[in-house]
Motif scaffolding. Structure first.
Motif, PDB file in Angstrom:
ATOM      1  N   SER A 240      26.875  46.721  37.955  1.00 10.97           N
ATOM      2  CA  SER A 240      27.593  45.379  37.455  1.00 10.97           C
ATOM      3  C   SER A 240      25.684  44.738  37.795  1.00 10.97           C
ATOM      4  O   SER A 240      24.823  44.428  38.653  1.00 10.97           O
ATOM      5  N   GLU A 265      35.490  51.224  40.487  1.00 13.13           N
ATOM      6  CA  GLU A 265      35.630  49.483  39.313  1.00 13.13           C
ATOM      7  C   GLU A 265      36.581  48.741  40.311  1.00 13.13           C
ATOM      8  O   GLU A 265      35.989  47.957  39.495  1.00 13.13           O
ATOM      9  N   SER A 266      37.348  49.050  40.887  1.00 15.45           N
ATOM     10  CA  SER A 266      38.400  47.979  41.406  1.00 15.45           C
ATOM     11  C   SER A 266      37.112  47.452  42.524  1.00 15.45           C
ATOM     12  O   SER A 266      37.456  46.013  42.161  1.00 15.45           O
ATOM     13  N   ASP A 269      34.819  45.024  39.919  1.00 17.42           N
ATOM     14  CA  ASP A 269      35.639  43.985  39.363  1.00 17.42           C
ATOM     15  C   ASP A 269      35.826  43.135  40.238  1.00 17.42           C
ATOM     16  O   ASP A 269      35.628  42.174  39.719  1.00 17.42           O
ATOM     17  N   ARG A 270      36.250  43.360  42.411  1.00 14.02           N
ATOM     18  CA  ARG A 270      36.308  42.229  42.336  1.00 14.02           C
ATOM     19  C   ARG A 270      35.150  41.659  42.945  1.00 14.02           C
ATOM     20  O   ARG A 270      34.990  40.227  43.422  1.00 14.02           O
ATOM     21  N   GLU A 272      32.645  40.715  40.522  1.00 15.41           N
ATOM     22  CA  GLU A 272      32.496  40.071  39.295  1.00 15.41           C
ATOM     23  C   GLU A 272      33.496  38.285  39.639  1.00 15.41           C
ATOM     24  O   GLU A 272      32.663  37.303  39.590  1.00 15.41           O
ATOM     25  N   ALA A 273      34.695  38.746  39.963  1.00 13.84           N
ATOM     26  CA  ALA A 273      35.593  37.958  39.889  1.00 13.84           C
ATOM     27  C   ALA A 273      34.666  36.420  41.536  1.00 13.84           C
ATOM     28  O   ALA A 273      35.064  35.770  40.743  1.00 13.84           O
ATOM     29  N   SER A 278      33.226  36.977  34.745  1.00 15.29           N
ATOM     30  CA  SER A 278      33.616  38.974  34.391  1.00 15.29           C
ATOM     31  C   SER A 278      32.891  39.628  33.496  1.00 15.29           C
ATOM     32  O   SER A 278      32.504  38.905  32.048  1.00 15.29           O
ATOM     33  N   ARG A 279      32.698  40.697  33.798  1.00 15.92           N
ATOM     34  CA  ARG A 279      32.255  41.426  32.564  1.00 15.92           C
ATOM     35  C   ARG A 279      33.409  41.622  31.677  1.00 15.92           C
ATOM     36  O   ARG A 279      32.705  42.172  30.150  1.00 15.92           O
ATOM     37  N   HIS A 280      34.238  41.898  31.625  1.00 13.77           N
ATOM     38  CA  HIS A 280      35.328  42.274  30.700  1.00 13.77           C
ATOM     39  C   HIS A 280      36.056  40.755  29.746  1.00 13.77           C
ATOM     40  O   HIS A 280      36.305  40.064  28.941  1.00 13.77           O
TER      41      HIS A 280
END
Ligand code: FBP
Length: 281
Positions: A240, A265-266, A269-270, A272-273, A278-280
């Motif tokens: 990211s 990934e986890s 994800d954290r 980015e949060a 968020s990437r999603h």
């Protein structure tokens, strides 16, 4: 292994053998304004000569030179000849990064067809991502011998390494780092590929984040961010720039910098949060 990665592997013993006499600073700076060591110039020249001699290479770009060398093949090669070269003076790990793109540079990371890094540690290894798989080789005399097939990040992360001075971290990243420190063990050595090799081996996260003094961070997208993202993503991890996969960043300049976060990934994800995007999304 394709001929471009093979050529980088074959050059590794020669580059390594040339290091002891080239620990001094050269008189020059690289295009990012950093002082070059004699070893940076040496490795860049050697790799530039070898790679542009290949029929498959259309162009050669390097972190250590301003302009791209044009040739006549199909692939565009971006090289960091000695990633972590400041570690040479203190004799710590460092090595070479290569990205093989099928578009002229600067190109987005999604156009990488192969990526690899040579790591000069106690032994010389090469980790290469191509055709959807990551392989670790031991390089003896430049001949690759497979050490680990299908390299995959362990599901349970163990280590983290974050670059930049703590007071220079933006508040949101500092908060994230504080939570990670409660869970993982610090491993930071000052050469991205060595730190990422620990993440690939033990699971975890490496970051050279955006800094208050340098909002784009320190690492270069074409030479460092994209190839390492390709390797980590192919090994089952994530990357990211803080908001999206590094491989989705649209480049505008050959030597542009980008915040780099790669790992399980986890954990990405954290991150980015924590940074509020968020990437999603
Ligand atoms: P070079 O490619 O010029 O050596 O710079 C990149 C790098 O050495 C990375 O490998 C590493 O993660 C980072 O810079 C270390 O920076 P710092 O000295 O700020 O920790």
């Amino acid at each position: 292994m394709n001929e471009i990665l093979e050529t980088v592997a074959a050059a590794a013993p020669e580059i390594r053998a040339g290091l002891p006499d080239r620990r001094r600073y050269a008189d020059a700076e690289n295009p990012s304004g950093e002082r070059q060591l004699a070893a940076d110039e040496y490795a860049d020249k050697l790799l530039g000569d070898r790679l542009t001699a290949l029929g498959s290479v259309a162009s050669y770009a390097s972190e250590e030179r301003t302009d791209v060398i044009e040739s006549e093949g199909r692939y565009h090669v971006a090289v960091d000849p000695l990633d972590g070269s400041s570690n040479l003076r203190s004799n710590n790990a460092m090595g070479t990064i290569v990205g093989v793109y099928d578009e002229p540079l600067p190109a987005p990371g999604r156009s990488l067809v192969a990526s690899g890094f040579v790591l000069f540690g106690p032994i010389t290894t090469m980790v290469a991502a191509e055709a959807g798989t990551v392989t670790e080789y031991v390089l003896e005399d430049g001949n690759p011998t497979i050490a680990t097939e299908s390299v995959t990040l362990p599901a349970e992360p163990t280590v983290y390494g974050f670059g930049g001075r703590v007071p220079d971290w933006p508040a949101a990243f500092a908060d994230y780092a504080e939570s990670i420190e409660q869970e993982l063990k610090l491993r930071y050595g000052g050469a991205m590929i060595a730190d990422v090799s620990q993440v690939l081996t033990y699971g975890g996260i490496f970051a050279y984040p955006a800094l208050k003094s340098a909002p784009d961070g320190k690492l270069r997208l074409q030479f460092e961010g994209n190839p390492i993202a390709h390797i980590v993503e192919t090994a089952g991890g994530a990357s990211s720039d803080g908001a999206r996969s590094l491989r989705e960043v649209e480049p505008s300049d050959l030597h542009e910098r980008v915040p780099v976060h790669v790992g399980n990934e986890s954990l990405v994800d954290r991150l980015e949060a924590a940074l509020g995007e968020s990437r999603h999304a």
